[in-house]
Design an enzyme around this catalytic site. Sequence first.
Site, PDB file in Angstrom:
ATOM      1  N   SER A 204       0.721  -0.939  -0.102  1.00  0.00           N
ATOM      2  CA  SER A 204       0.210   0.431  -0.066  1.00  0.00           C
ATOM      3  C   SER A 204       0.710   1.382  -0.191  1.00  0.00           C
ATOM      4  O   SER A 204       1.643   1.566   1.023  1.00  0.00           O
ATOM      5  CB  SER A 204      -0.954   0.146   1.357  1.00  0.00           C
ATOM      6  OG  SER A 204       0.389  -0.063   2.461  1.00  0.00           O
ATOM      7  N   ASP A 205       0.365   1.948  -0.446  1.00  0.00           N
ATOM      8  CA  ASP A 205       1.100   3.537  -0.056  1.00  0.00           C
ATOM      9  C   ASP A 205       0.796   3.685   1.297  1.00  0.00           C
ATOM     10  O   ASP A 205       0.118   2.882   2.143  1.00  0.00           O
ATOM     11  CB  ASP A 205       0.475   5.121  -1.511  1.00  0.00           C
ATOM     12  CG  ASP A 205       1.267   5.630  -1.376  1.00  0.00           C
ATOM     13  OD1 ASP A 205       2.068   6.748  -0.200  1.00  0.00           O
ATOM     14  OD2 ASP A 205       1.070   6.757  -2.068  1.00  0.00           O
ATOM     15  N   TRP A 206       0.949   4.700   2.076  1.00  0.00           N
ATOM     16  CA  TRP A 206       0.937   5.221   2.752  1.00  0.00           C
ATOM     17  C   TRP A 206       0.371   5.699   3.146  1.00  0.00           C
ATOM     18  O   TRP A 206       0.253   6.796   3.913  1.00  0.00           O
ATOM     19  CB  TRP A 206       2.197   5.953   3.416  1.00  0.00           C
ATOM     20  CG  TRP A 206       4.079   5.352   3.421  1.00  0.00           C
ATOM     21  CD1 TRP A 206       4.797   6.074   4.206  1.00  0.00           C
ATOM     22  CD2 TRP A 206       4.549   4.448   2.874  1.00  0.00           C
ATOM     23  NE1 TRP A 206       5.721   4.681   4.436  1.00  0.00           N
ATOM     24  CE2 TRP A 206       5.569   4.162   3.755  1.00  0.00           C
ATOM     25  CE3 TRP A 206       4.434   3.527   1.484  1.00  0.00           C
ATOM     26  CZ2 TRP A 206       6.583   2.985   3.172  1.00  0.00           C
ATOM     27  CZ3 TRP A 206       4.926   2.641   1.503  1.00  0.00           C
ATOM     28  CH2 TRP A 206       6.168   2.097   1.883  1.00  0.00           C
ATOM     29  N   LEU A 207      -0.753   4.519   3.846  1.00  0.00           N
ATOM     30  CA  LEU A 207      -1.998   4.669   4.799  1.00  0.00           C
ATOM     31  C   LEU A 207      -3.122   4.653   3.610  1.00  0.00           C
ATOM     32  O   LEU A 207      -3.856   5.418   3.585  1.00  0.00           O
ATOM     33  CB  LEU A 207      -2.266   6.532   5.491  1.00  0.00           C
ATOM     34  CG  LEU A 207      -1.547   5.494   6.850  1.00  0.00           C
ATOM     35  CD1 LEU A 207      -0.478   5.225   7.574  1.00  0.00           C
ATOM     36  CD2 LEU A 207      -2.491   6.999   7.766  1.00  0.00           C
TER      37      LEU A 207
END
Length: 847
Positions: free
Chosen positions: A242-245
């Site tokens: 995932s991208d960050w969050l």
Amino acid sequence: VVGEFQPVPWYPTPLGGTSELWKESYAKAQEMVREMTLAEKVNVTTGTGWQMGLCVGNTDGPLGLRYAQNISGFPAGITTGATWNRELMQMRGFALGKEARLKGVNVILGPSMGPLGMMPAGGRNWEAFGSDPVLQGVAAAETIRGIQRNGVMATAKHFIGNEQEHFRQSFEWGTPTALSSNIDDRALHEVFAWPFAESVRADVASVMCSYQMVNNSYACENSKLINGILKDELGFQGFVQSDWLAQRSGVHSAIGGLDMSMPGDGLHWADGVPLWGSELTRAALNMSVPMERLNDMVTRIVAAWYHFRQDSWEPPAPEGDGGPNFSSWTKDRVGHLHQGSPDNDAMGVVNKFVDAQGTGEHAHSIVARHIAAEGTVLLKNINNTLPLSRVQTAPYGKYRVGVYGEDAGPGQGPNACADRGCNQGTLASGWGSGAVDFPYLISPWEALQYAWSKDSVDVKAYLTNNVAPQDLEEQDLCLVFVNADGGEGFIRSGGIDADRNDLFLQKNGTQLVEGVAKHCGGGQGKTVVIVHAIGPVVMESWIDLPGIHAVLYANLPGQESGNALMDVLFGDVDASGRLPYTIGRRLEDYGPGAQVLYEHPDPSIPQVDLDQGLYVDYRYFDKFNITPRFEFGFGLSYTTFDYSALSIEKLQKKSQWPSKRPTSEVEPPAYDDVHSSPTDSLFPPGFRALRKYIYPYLATLEGTEPGTYPYPEGYNKHQNPSAAGGGPGGNPSLYEPMLELTIEVTNTGTRTGQDVVQVYVSFPEDVAEHRGLGWSRESIEFPERVLRNFSKVLLQPGETRNVKMTLTRKDLSYWSVRAQNWVLPTEGKFRIWAGRSSRDLPLVVEF
Ligand code: BGC
Ligand code: BGC
């Protein structure tokens, strides 16, 4: 209905381990995963939380290693795209990978190829390579090959549709949800997913799913995209992080195909409440996430680790253990091991200051300078004003040169703001997580001071954007520096909320250029404009002013900015950059579908229809006959080229369909269903848990009872594998060459130079498909021309070369939404064009 903006469920996730190339890595992974406890498995899938380790998750950067010292600040992706030079693209990737390897980094969070460049004002286009799927695809693949030759994993990002920064996610923009990028099936295949297909072909280890929704389902839980497109159709064998969050759900993201949660935090930064971690352990126990899915996540990650031989990594640092030997959070030698936790008492040597920049002939500054120079585009050059001569004579005394603009100078140093989040001094990078701490930055002024001999030339700098006319009157030559900046959504600076508000020069740049052009030498001097920008700049008010003799578009050159500029200004290298996007006359000329949505329609979900996708950039200008200022692919050289002949050799007969999807002989790993006792997943006795740190262990057995859970609609529906799949990047038959082209190019000038030979394809007219079972036919629309291949050639004066390039079946096919496959039109004629830009195509043949 496929092709409408509707989420289409695609379950279950295709298992990794079906490709011949990854067979051995999966076999090894299976051996390891088979022995893992549940908690160990979960531990592999979930980051430890924001700032809990030394890297940002494991560190990143399309332009270099973020938050590290003794590393290089390379030219940005967009500058690399502007070189149109495959070899340099791979050399940059190799140097990036080498630096990561020396710093003990397993996974680089790049290259970026999404944003694809749909919106010219988009804040992050500069991290990627240009507004065309083929240019993006070639550059991404070369970068990945370069990085991974070091045994470091690359990440193709952001999958998919992260075309603007406004509302890319909710927590940063204070909105209820992220926006939805709505992408139709055809544009998805022919434009947005194209570079990701090339990345999978280049054997990329990891793919990062993006923040926003796609067709109203979050990208990191969009089963159609991850399970259907990426893992089935494109045959991706690595892992999706995932991208960050960007992960917005626990169970849904797991069954939607996500394999790794980064940085491990849940819905909020650093609050210690994960969506996976202990929650995934619980979900596996209560069976709301099938064990088969968890096994596949872990196996994909471990297989990638074996695939790049990271199991046998030698420690890169003398005292190192093979892990990261720098901290992203401090520049001190000794620091916290778990910065993000309130219980961060553990200290250690976190920075070993390993110099990763290369030395001697392998110094990375050499490739950085080379790319910055070749990524500089000469847009205007009246009467061969450029290249300049190092020996200048003036009728009366010394030749006088004035250097103007804040953008020529060092400002407060290159790292004045975190993540390069402000526009001051010379612009060499956009802002955000894709930026690095510059080890140094050679400003143009620093290099210009020494460019001429002091005896014959007098050079003065006015490093401000407010220049008094009297400071211009005496000059023979005026070099004026201007820029336009922007970047990633978590930084707002100088009135720019990440995406630009318009395409004009910033910080009074337009007035500066106009003033210099008017007053330079009392109206008799020559003005040369140098632009540093994250994307296209509208220049209508000044480009044709008589005082402006030359314009150099230097993009974002990185640490070697000034040196590279000298190379081009003085003609030590040819001007060989070509525009990686169109420079239009107005922002509106890019089309209504290319505009950033700046207003949030609270409380509903912002809908960004990318239905102009097939007509990205030059394709829109061509379709609606809009004259750009400078077209995609354009750039002058210091010499001239002649295109004299184009011939084609047919390597295969035209046929409508690719071969049948090959069935894989390789079986993915299967595991016996061992049901571990829930108590095995409790925190081990005596374990000291750090606050906010994300662990796989459970604190209590609550919610671990196995149950029957309603899986999402469509979960139990049998999915037919896509006919377009069957190999890395899709059905192997799509990548078979159909045609070989030979293009005869001559350097007709008097200087050695490089040209970029560009090949565009026009599809046959009157292509139609049957509608349903009846006789009525629906005609298929095509862009006027699409870029399909290119090649950069170096030619001595008078030299002629036969440049050879191929076109594949995919290059000559469109995505049929009806057939759910690539179709090569067999009736009518293709036109295959060759030339110097998307609008300068002197040669054409029919096929
Ligand atoms: C960016 C990613 C980046 C990540 C880690 C995010 O904000 O969108 O591209 O890899 O941060 O720094
Ligand atoms: C971090 C970035 C992250 C961003 C997301 C920043 O504080 O430094 O890595 O991508 O927040 O909003």
